[in-house]
Structures are given as structure tokens and as C-alpha cells.
Design a protein around this motif. Structure first.
Motif, mmCIF file in Angstrom:
data_model
loop_
_atom_site.group_PDB
_atom_site.id
_atom_site.type_symbol
_atom_site.label_atom_id
_atom_site.label_comp_id
_atom_site.label_asym_id
_atom_site.label_seq_id
_atom_site.Cartn_x
_atom_site.Cartn_y
_atom_site.Cartn_z
ATOM 1 N N ASP A 174 14.651 35.476 -23.975
ATOM 2 C CA ASP A 174 15.635 36.155 -24.587
ATOM 3 C C ASP A 174 16.848 36.534 -23.853
ATOM 4 O OD1 ASP A 174 13.839 35.893 -26.958
ATOM 5 O OD2 ASP A 174 13.001 37.902 -26.339
ATOM 6 N N VAL A 175 17.031 36.080 -22.610
ATOM 7 C CA VAL A 175 18.094 36.186 -21.597
ATOM 8 C C VAL A 175 18.713 34.966 -21.558
ATOM 9 C CG1 VAL A 175 19.058 37.538 -19.714
ATOM 10 C CG2 VAL A 175 16.851 38.368 -21.008
ATOM 11 N N PRO A 176 19.727 34.515 -22.443
ATOM 12 C CA PRO A 176 20.426 33.345 -22.021
ATOM 13 C C PRO A 176 21.200 33.230 -20.560
ATOM 14 C CG PRO A 176 20.973 34.236 -24.179
ATOM 15 C CD PRO A 176 20.312 34.977 -23.488
ATOM 16 N N ASP A 177 21.008 32.076 -19.943
ATOM 17 C CA ASP A 177 21.940 31.873 -18.828
ATOM 18 C C ASP A 177 23.280 31.954 -19.137
ATOM 19 O OD1 ASP A 177 22.602 31.699 -16.265
ATOM 20 O OD2 ASP A 177 22.134 29.419 -16.133
ATOM 21 N N GLY A 178 24.421 32.809 -18.344
ATOM 22 C CA GLY A 178 25.720 32.463 -18.301
ATOM 23 C C GLY A 178 26.041 33.812 -19.669
ATOM 24 N N ARG A 179 25.333 34.351 -19.933
ATOM 25 C CA ARG A 179 25.526 35.306 -21.278
ATOM 26 C C ARG A 179 25.163 36.925 -20.879
ATOM 27 N NH1 ARG A 179 24.403 32.455 -25.960
ATOM 28 N NH2 ARG A 179 24.788 34.559 -27.146
ATOM 29 N N ILE A 180 26.031 37.722 -21.542
ATOM 30 C CA ILE A 180 25.123 39.202 -21.578
ATOM 31 C C ILE A 180 24.726 39.304 -22.739
ATOM 32 C CG2 ILE A 180 26.488 41.371 -21.876
ATOM 33 C CD1 ILE A 180 29.090 40.327 -20.396
ATOM 34 N N THR A 181 23.515 39.935 -22.210
ATOM 35 C CA THR A 181 22.561 40.442 -23.445
ATOM 36 C C THR A 181 22.453 41.809 -23.479
ATOM 37 O OG1 THR A 181 21.390 38.429 -23.050
ATOM 38 C CG2 THR A 181 20.106 40.184 -24.245
ATOM 39 N N ILE A 215 23.193 35.106 -14.412
ATOM 40 C CA ILE A 215 24.015 34.029 -13.947
ATOM 41 C C ILE A 215 23.199 33.407 -12.963
ATOM 42 C CG2 ILE A 215 25.802 33.432 -12.181
ATOM 43 C CD1 ILE A 215 27.436 36.003 -13.002
ATOM 44 N N ASP A 216 22.573 32.049 -13.351
ATOM 45 C CA ASP A 216 21.505 31.226 -13.012
ATOM 46 C C ASP A 216 20.401 31.897 -13.040
ATOM 47 O OD1 ASP A 216 23.521 29.189 -12.508
ATOM 48 O OD2 ASP A 216 24.026 30.021 -10.472
ATOM 49 N N SER A 217 19.777 32.125 -11.795
ATOM 50 C CA SER A 217 18.212 32.661 -12.237
ATOM 51 C C SER A 217 18.551 34.274 -11.766
ATOM 52 C CB SER A 217 17.405 32.128 -11.103
ATOM 53 O OG SER A 217 17.933 32.431 -9.822
ATOM 54 N N GLY A 219 29.158 44.827 -24.291
ATOM 55 C CA GLY A 219 28.250 43.809 -24.805
ATOM 56 C C GLY A 219 29.125 42.673 -25.219
ATOM 57 N N GLU A 220 30.469 42.866 -25.300
ATOM 58 C CA GLU A 220 31.481 41.638 -25.759
ATOM 59 C C GLU A 220 32.277 41.522 -24.514
ATOM 60 O OE1 GLU A 220 33.089 41.579 -29.593
ATOM 61 O OE2 GLU A 220 31.350 42.553 -30.413
ATOM 62 N N ALA A 221 31.923 42.065 -23.295
ATOM 63 C CA ALA A 221 32.950 41.714 -22.196
ATOM 64 C C ALA A 221 32.794 40.023 -21.921
ATOM 65 C CB ALA A 221 31.914 42.376 -21.057
ATOM 66 N N LEU A 222 33.934 39.803 -21.057
ATOM 67 C CA LEU A 222 34.046 38.376 -20.772
ATOM 68 C C LEU A 222 33.338 38.091 -19.519
ATOM 69 C CD1 LEU A 222 35.676 35.841 -21.638
ATOM 70 C CD2 LEU A 222 37.348 36.623 -20.048
ATOM 71 N N LEU A 223 32.259 37.045 -19.573
ATOM 72 C CA LEU A 223 31.550 36.806 -18.434
ATOM 73 C C LEU A 223 32.191 35.598 -17.665
ATOM 74 C CD1 LEU A 223 29.432 37.711 -16.348
ATOM 75 C CD2 LEU A 223 27.672 36.355 -17.929
#
Ligand code: FES
Length: 304
Positions: free
Chosen positions: A206-213, A232-234, A251-255
Motif C-alpha cells: 500500500d506504499v507505492p514507490d515514488g509517492r507520499i502516502t 523512494i526505491d526501497s 500529503g500533497e507535497a511534491l516529491l
């Protein structure tokens, strides 16, 4: 019985500052509270109708501004204005965050506490009560502890509307090692499993890579804690969901995964996404929370 409602100076108010405007509202509210019941009820209905109309109009304006890049920047600037911020909070357009405001207020009293050899940390805010820990000379029963408790109480109750009382918690024991076995007990189910403050927060999938959850944890004391997990990656890192600038949510920050940075959507503070250190304002950092991956589960140690 009749009562006279004082009228604020119609010439003065349109150009008045935040404090005068807030004072005028308080004066009018006090006068309305003294009216006879039917008049009070009518005043209350009028206020609710006007507020409902304002809420709809403000929500429309904010939605339109958010949908446009330039408008969004303007909106973030507007949030810095105390009156705009108060009105947005009042109408639920931005989240009222008493804990973040309390931390800002405590920063203001810290120099005074330091003069007594002490310090203060906010543990959490619940049901209008701010739970704090005093440390240094004030952590005990000397005369100065009374002085410092009073300073903290006056500042928090006086400056954060949602806080009506302050409780001083005993000082925390030093850090202890948490055996991994404590995290491996079976049988618990997501999300209410707590062990030494650890909460089974998410499944890895439930924690996608390259995202903020963003996730809301239920702590062992039954409180709620909003958290973000950056992947970020693993590598996964958990932070309290509050920007170090004004405590607004991330939650809507830019990663930016290539640069490993996270940029707050509100006023653009930029952070190292892996350490939480602020690049825009050195010395400032996000509150990082311990995170462990155990099998297919992500565990986070709740901070409060
Ligand atoms: S709240 Fe202002 S930069 Fe994040």
C-alpha cells in the motif's frame, strides 16, 4: 428586559487590523449573549445563515484558486494572513491544528523558560487539554516549576483557542532498545496493533514507490496521529504530517525522487525526503518517526 447591542464604528472596521476585528466580534457576541432568549435565537439564526453563505462562497473561491498554478501560489500567500487563516479555519477550509499552533506558542515561551533553567515539549493535545513535559530545573517540585507551569499554561490557553487546560506529564525515561521480537508477535490485525508505541500502519504493497502516502494512526492511548510515509526505491521514511513551517499537512507535497526532496505545497519549504532536514531553512526539520518493515507490514512508532 431589553439590552443594547453596541455597534462597532462602521467607519473604522473596514480598515481595522486583526486584533480590532476579533475584539469587535467578541464584543458583539457578548452583547448577543445578554439578549432575551427569542432575540438571541434570532441573532444566532442570522449568524448561521450568513456564515453558511460565506462558507459556500469561500469554498468556491478556494477551489477555483487551487485549480490554477498562479492562483494556488496566491492562496498559499493568503494563508499567511492571520485573519484569512482564522476565517479559513472557521469554515473548515484549512485544518485547524491546535498541536502545531501550540508548538509555535511554546517556541515563544522557551526563552523565558530557559531563564529558569528549564524547557518544555508538547506531548499531544486531546479534548482541549495540552499534555506537556517540563524538563531541566522545572522538572521537579522547586518554586520555579510552578512559575514555568504558569507561563506555559497562560501562553497555551491564552493563544490557542482550542486549548482550555494544560497537564504536565512526568518526564520520560531515557531511550531504551526495542527488541525486534516485540514487533513480531503474531495474531494482531491492522491497524490497531500497538506494542511499545509501535503501530502496524500499512502493508508494504500500500506504499507505492515514488509517492507520499498519508495515513492516520490510532495510538495506544486511543489518540489519532497523522503521518506520511515517503518511499523512494526501497527506502521508506515516516514523518509526522506537519510541515515545520506552519504545521500544515504534507500529503500533497511534491516529491522529487531524483533529487530526493519533498516540497511543501503551502509555502514551498523544501526538505531532504530521506532525513527530513529542511533545505530552505537550515536547522529546521520534519519530525521523523521510527519505521520498520517486518514481512509485508510497515510498522511506525507513534510519537504521542
Ligand atoms: S506550511 Fe508553510 S511551507 Fe509548509
Amino acid at each position: 428586559m431589553t439590552s443594547t447591542v453596541p455597534r462597532a464604528d462602521a467607519q473604522e472596521l473596514p480598515t481595522a487590523g486583526f486584533e480590532r476585528l476579533a475584539q469587535a466580534v467578541d464584543e458583539a457576541a457578548r452583547a448577543v449573549a445578554e439578549l432575551e432568549p427569542s432575540a438571541r435565537q434570532a441573532a444566532q439564526s442570522l449568524r448561521e445563515a450568513i456564515e453558511a453563505a460565506h462558507r459556500v462562497a469561500l469554498t468556491t473561491i478556494v477551489r477555483r484558486l487551487r485549480a490554477d498554478g498562479t492562483g494556488r501560489e496566491l492562496l498559499f500567500e493568503l494563508v499567511d494572513d492571520p485573519l484569512v487563516r482564522m476565517i479559513f479555519s472557521l469554515h473548515g477550509i484549512i485544518r485547524a491544528d491546535p498541536a502545531a499552533r501550540a508548538r509555535t506558542v511554546l517556541d515563544g515561551v522557551r526563552p523565558g523558560l530557559a531563564s529558569h533553567g528549564g524547557d518544555v515539549e508538547l506531548d499531544h493535545v486531546q479534548d482541549g487539554v495540552a499534555y506537556v513535559r517540563l524538563s531541566g530545573a522545572c522538572n521537579g517540585c522547586s518554586m520555579s516549576s510552578v512559575t514555568m507551569r504558569t507561563m506555559v499554561e497562560q501562553a497555551l490557553v491564552g493563544q490557542v483557542a482550542e486549548i482550555t487546560a494544560v497537564e504536565v506529564l512526568p518526564s520520560q525515561p531515557g531511550p531504551t532498545l526495542i527488541p525486534l521480537d516485540a514487533l513480531r508477535r503474531g495474531g494482531d490485525t491492522h491497524p490497531a496493533s500497538h506494542d511499545a508505541g509501535w503501530v502496524r500502519a500499512l502493508r508494504v504493497e500500500d506504499v507505492p514507490d515514488g509517492r507520499i502516502t498519508a495515513v492516520r494512526l490510532t495510538t495506544a492511548t486511543g489518540g489519532a496521529q497523522d503521518v506520511i510515509v515517503v518511499r523512494i526505491d526501497s527506502q521508506m521514511t515516516a514523518y509526522t504530517d506537519q510541515c515545520a513551517h506552519q504545521g500544515l499537512p504534507l500529503g500533497e507535497a511534491l516529491l522529487d525522487t531524483a533529487a530526493a526532496t519533498l516540497t511543501c505545497p503551502w509555502h514551498g519549504f523544501r526538505y531532504d525526503a530521506l532525513s527530513g532536514e529542511c533545505i530552505s531553512a537550515p536547522g529546521v526539520a520534519l519530525e521523523q518517526l521510527p519505521l520498520r518493515v517486518d514481512g509485508s507490514d510497515v510498522w511506525i512508532r507513534a510519537g504521542r
